[in-house]
Design an enzyme around this catalytic site. Structure first.
Site, mmCIF file in Angstrom:
data_model
loop_
_atom_site.group_PDB
_atom_site.id
_atom_site.type_symbol
_atom_site.label_atom_id
_atom_site.label_comp_id
_atom_site.label_asym_id
_atom_site.label_seq_id
_atom_site.Cartn_x
_atom_site.Cartn_y
_atom_site.Cartn_z
ATOM 1 N N ASP A 127 0.809 -1.233 0.000
ATOM 2 C CA ASP A 127 0.000 0.000 0.000
ATOM 3 C C ASP A 127 0.842 1.283 0.000
ATOM 4 O O ASP A 127 0.286 2.375 -0.052
ATOM 5 C CB ASP A 127 -0.874 0.074 1.268
ATOM 6 C CG ASP A 127 -1.883 -1.045 1.330
ATOM 7 O OD1 ASP A 127 -2.095 -1.700 0.303
ATOM 8 O OD2 ASP A 127 -2.456 -1.274 2.406
ATOM 9 N N LYS A 149 1.454 5.066 20.036
ATOM 10 C CA LYS A 149 0.579 6.226 20.260
ATOM 11 C C LYS A 149 0.959 7.006 21.529
ATOM 12 O O LYS A 149 0.199 7.049 22.495
ATOM 13 C CB LYS A 149 -0.880 5.774 20.312
ATOM 14 C CG LYS A 149 -1.333 5.165 19.001
ATOM 15 C CD LYS A 149 -2.793 4.821 18.965
ATOM 16 C CE LYS A 149 -3.167 4.270 17.602
ATOM 17 N NZ LYS A 149 -4.495 3.731 17.497
ATOM 18 N N ASP A 208 0.488 5.799 3.002
ATOM 19 C CA ASP A 208 -0.134 4.482 2.908
ATOM 20 C C ASP A 208 -1.476 4.712 2.222
ATOM 21 O O ASP A 208 -2.366 5.354 2.784
ATOM 22 C CB ASP A 208 -0.328 3.918 4.323
ATOM 23 C CG ASP A 208 -1.113 2.609 4.345
ATOM 24 O OD1 ASP A 208 -1.855 2.349 3.383
ATOM 25 O OD2 ASP A 208 -0.995 1.865 5.318
#
Length: 364
Positions: free
Chosen positions: A110, A163, A219
């Site tokens: 991707d 994160k 992506d």
């Protein structure tokens, strides 16, 4: 050299296009997505490419045959009977990837960027250790897994923080790696994650480095990112003065970054751009406004339609005075009626839309 491209499965994130064609064959910039990667790998001296797939390999085999001849490379398929995650496919393809002691590239299918394979191979060789991850800098690292370096070393990776709530860095994994065959000994043939299992183990041994990617990266596995990636790709071509782009001297080009296949037909008084890709045999009627959109092969936009932030699938038709926006995606052979408004509509193949779609919805 060798490479493994992680193709994976059904491509659900890029529906409804992937109901008709495996994701790597969906055109990005008027070429199959995977063609960009194969060309860059071949240019860097790769002779063996393994595609790790678990969905419809037979469709791709015929399509990729021409690339073998064009670039004088060997393309083989490693077919998973069950999804093996991001590390299992490496073990499954061990016969090819580990056939000699040269390192191999791994990348997600991707990803779109200016692939730095030659520079990456040189950098990997210079530090002489087990693995190198390509990283890209992002503005909002809190959305991603962030790479943290050793305090005393510019490239050796110390740890990964998923994160992060507090700022620990802004470099994220770009989905492109170069690894020594010894990495294959760390992987078992089972569903397993290279990011969560293999890489932390290599980091523990102080054997994993990062390589900064220059230029754009995206992506493009989801429609909104496919459109954003298209904008970045076209901008990159503009900076390079690429002949692939339509000249801004054309009366209908508005704002540049426009790519039109020579076989497409453009009507009178159209305004096209910025950031538009028009594929082969597309027909654009008079007075059409196109902006930030992709029109795939054989599609048709009738007079005075307004199309923005939309992917128009193969052989689809948009009616007169229709309006498309907000990441609408049409599958193969979709018909949008005259004067119909679509706001974030995701329409499956062979459907006919005669009513407005006022709020984002999947039309089955």
């Amino acid at each position: 050299m060798k490479a493994l491209i992680l193709v994976g499965g059904f491509g659900t994130r890029l529906r409804p296009l992937t109901l008709s064609l495996p994701k790597p064959l969906v055109e990005f910039g008027n070429r199959p997505m995977i063609a960009h990667q194969i060309e860059a790998l071949a240019a860097a001296g790769v002779t063996d490419i393994v595609l790790a797939v678990n969905y419809r390999p037979e469709v791709m085999t015929a399509a990729l045959k021409k690339y073998e001849e064009q670039y004088n490379i060997n393309i083989e398929f490693s077919v998973e009977t069950e999804p093996l995650g991001t590390a299992g496919p490496l073990k499954l393809a061990e016969k090819t990837l580990g056939k000699d002691d040269s390192p191999f590239f791994v990348l997600n299918s991707d990803i779109i960027c200016d692939f730095p394979f030659e520079q990456l191979a040189e950098f990997h060789k210079s530090h002489g250790q087990e693995g190198t991850i390509v990283v890209t800098k992002v503005e909002e690292p809190s959305k991603y897994g962030v790479i943290v370096h050793k305090p005393d070393h510019p490239s050796r990776i110390d740890r990964f923080v998923e994160k992060p709530v507090e700022f620990v860095g802004n470099r994220i994994n770009a989905g492109i790696y170069i690894l020594n065959p010894s990495v294959l000994q760390r992987i078992e043939l089972r569903p397993t994650s290279i990011e969560q299992e293999t890489f932390p183990a290599i980091v523990k041994d102080g054997q994993l480095h990062s390589f900064d990617l220059e230029g754009f990266w995206m992506d493009v596995g989801q429609p909104k990112d496919f459109l954003s990636g298209t904008c970045l790709y076209l901008s990159s071509l503009t900076k390079k003065g690429s002949k692939l782009l339509t000249s801004t001297s054309e009366s209908y080009v508005n704002g540049g970054n426009v790519m039109i296949d020579p076989s497409a037909k453009i009507g009178k008084n159209c305004k096209i751009g910025p950031n538009v890709v028009i594929g082969p045999n597309v027909v654009i009627g008079d007075g059409v406004r196109l902006q930030r959109c992709v029109l795939l092969q054989g599609s048709k936009v009738k007079e005075h339609a307004w199309v923005k932030s939309t992917i128009v699938g193969w052989n689809s038709t948009i009616g007169r005075w229709a309006r498309m926006e907000n990441v609408s995606v049409l599958g193969d052979d979709v018909s949008i009626g005259d004067e119909v408004y679509c706001n974030g509509a995701s329409v499956l193949p062979h459907k006919s839309i005669k009513q407005n779609v006022d709020v984002p919805a999947i039309i089955m």
